[in-house]
Design an enzyme around this catalytic site. Structure first.
Site, PDB file in Angstrom:
ATOM      1  N   HIS A  44       0.869  -1.179   0.000  1.00 56.22           N
ATOM      2  CA  HIS A  44       0.000   0.000   0.000  1.00 56.22           C
ATOM      3  C   HIS A  44       0.907   1.231   0.000  1.00 56.22           C
ATOM      4  CE1 HIS A  44      -3.830   2.093   1.736  1.00 56.22           C
ATOM      5  NE2 HIS A  44      -3.122   2.918   0.994  1.00 56.22           N
ATOM      6  N   GLU A  76      -2.477  -1.777  -3.405  1.00 57.68           N
ATOM      7  CA  GLU A  76      -3.712  -1.193  -2.901  1.00 57.68           C
ATOM      8  C   GLU A  76      -3.501   0.276  -2.562  1.00 57.68           C
ATOM      9  OE1 GLU A  76      -3.619  -2.312   1.851  1.00 57.68           O
ATOM     10  OE2 GLU A  76      -4.590  -3.717   0.480  1.00 57.68           O
ATOM     11  N   HIS A 200      -7.510  -7.647   6.958  1.00 59.99           N
ATOM     12  CA  HIS A 200      -7.359  -6.752   8.101  1.00 59.99           C
ATOM     13  C   HIS A 200      -7.496  -7.534   9.403  1.00 59.99           C
ATOM     14  CE1 HIS A 200      -6.632  -2.436   8.656  1.00 59.99           C
ATOM     15  NE2 HIS A 200      -7.039  -2.664   9.893  1.00 59.99           N
TER      16      HIS A 200
END
Length: 248
Positions: A44, A76, A200
């Site tokens: 990310h 992402e 997550h």
């Protein structure tokens, strides 16, 4: 078929960035992850580069292309023009779009698909022209209308935010309720033809329950819990443990 594991390298990069030194190496640890059963690597790249740096991306792309051509690179992030340029320059197999404010510590909610559908549609179509699979970060209690709006963007998958489930580590009753909601949302997504990813706060302990609740689960992206375990078990053994946990 068990869900595939994509190892998120951001926590490793954050540890490296505490010093102006090249270790721990995100590519070296990414290599160990892929050697031990991970299907892909996730990053990310935030605008402030506090975790993964933009300069890491070509090295990770080269690692996969040169040594693990069957593996996948998943990038992402929030779809700014800068982010989209990074994606197009490094040709990931998958792009996961998240609705993060750049100042957020981590992703903590899914897209408002009904409110942002038009914006997302143009971004999704741009990314698909580059050859990437597109996944959209999604709340675990997404309604049918919300998932229909996600489907209308042209996205291939949704990634369910499993933070609320991860937070129930000390409360079995709440964990069961969180899984029930994910099961409902997962079935709705599958009915609409959307692939299902999740990520997550997933751990070796809570992954089997998630895999059983979401038999359609295709991929999990895991960074924090996996990196924490790697401090205790080493990266190779940790990845093997997580791959096994994906089997339910």
């Amino acid at each position: 078929m068990p869900a595939q594991l994509s190892v998120n390298l951001n926590a490793i990069a954050m540890l490296r960035n505490r010093r102006d030194l090249p270790w721990p190496s995100v590519t070296s640890l990414g290599r160990i992850a892929l050697q031990n059963g991970a299907h892909g690597l996730t990053v990310h790249p935030r605008p402030d580069q506090r975790h993964i740096r933009f300069s890491d991306l070509p090295d990770i792309r080269a690692l996969i292309d040169d040594e693990f051509p069957q593996a996948e690179f998943n990038i992402e992030g929030y779809p700014t023009e800068e982010f989209l340029d990074l994606v197009e320059a490094h040709a990931p197999e998958q792009v996961t779009l998240v609705p993060d404010d750049p100042a957020q510590a981590t992703s903590d909610h899914g897209w408002d698909f009904e409110g942002k559908g038009n914006v997302l549609r143009s971004v999704v179509q741009r990314l698909k022209k580059s050859g990437a699979r597109v996944s959209l970060f999604c709340d675990p209690d997404a309604s049918r209308a919300s998932l229909e709006a996600a489907k209308a963007t042209g996205a291939d998958r949704v990634e369910f935010y499993t933070g609320p489930y991860g937070a129930t580590f000390d409360d079995p009753a709440r964990a069961a309720e969180a899984l029930r909601q994910l099961e409902i949302s997962g079935k709705l997504a599958a009915e609409l033809g959307l692939g299902v990813n999740a990520g997550h706060d997933l751990t070796v302990d809570n992954l089997p329950g998630l895999a059983r609740a979401l038999p359609q689960l295709l991929e999990v992206s895991i960074g924090h819990g996996l990196t924490a375990d790697a401090l205790e078990y080493g990266m190779a053994e940790t990845v093997r443990r997580f791959v096994k946990a994906c089997q339910g």
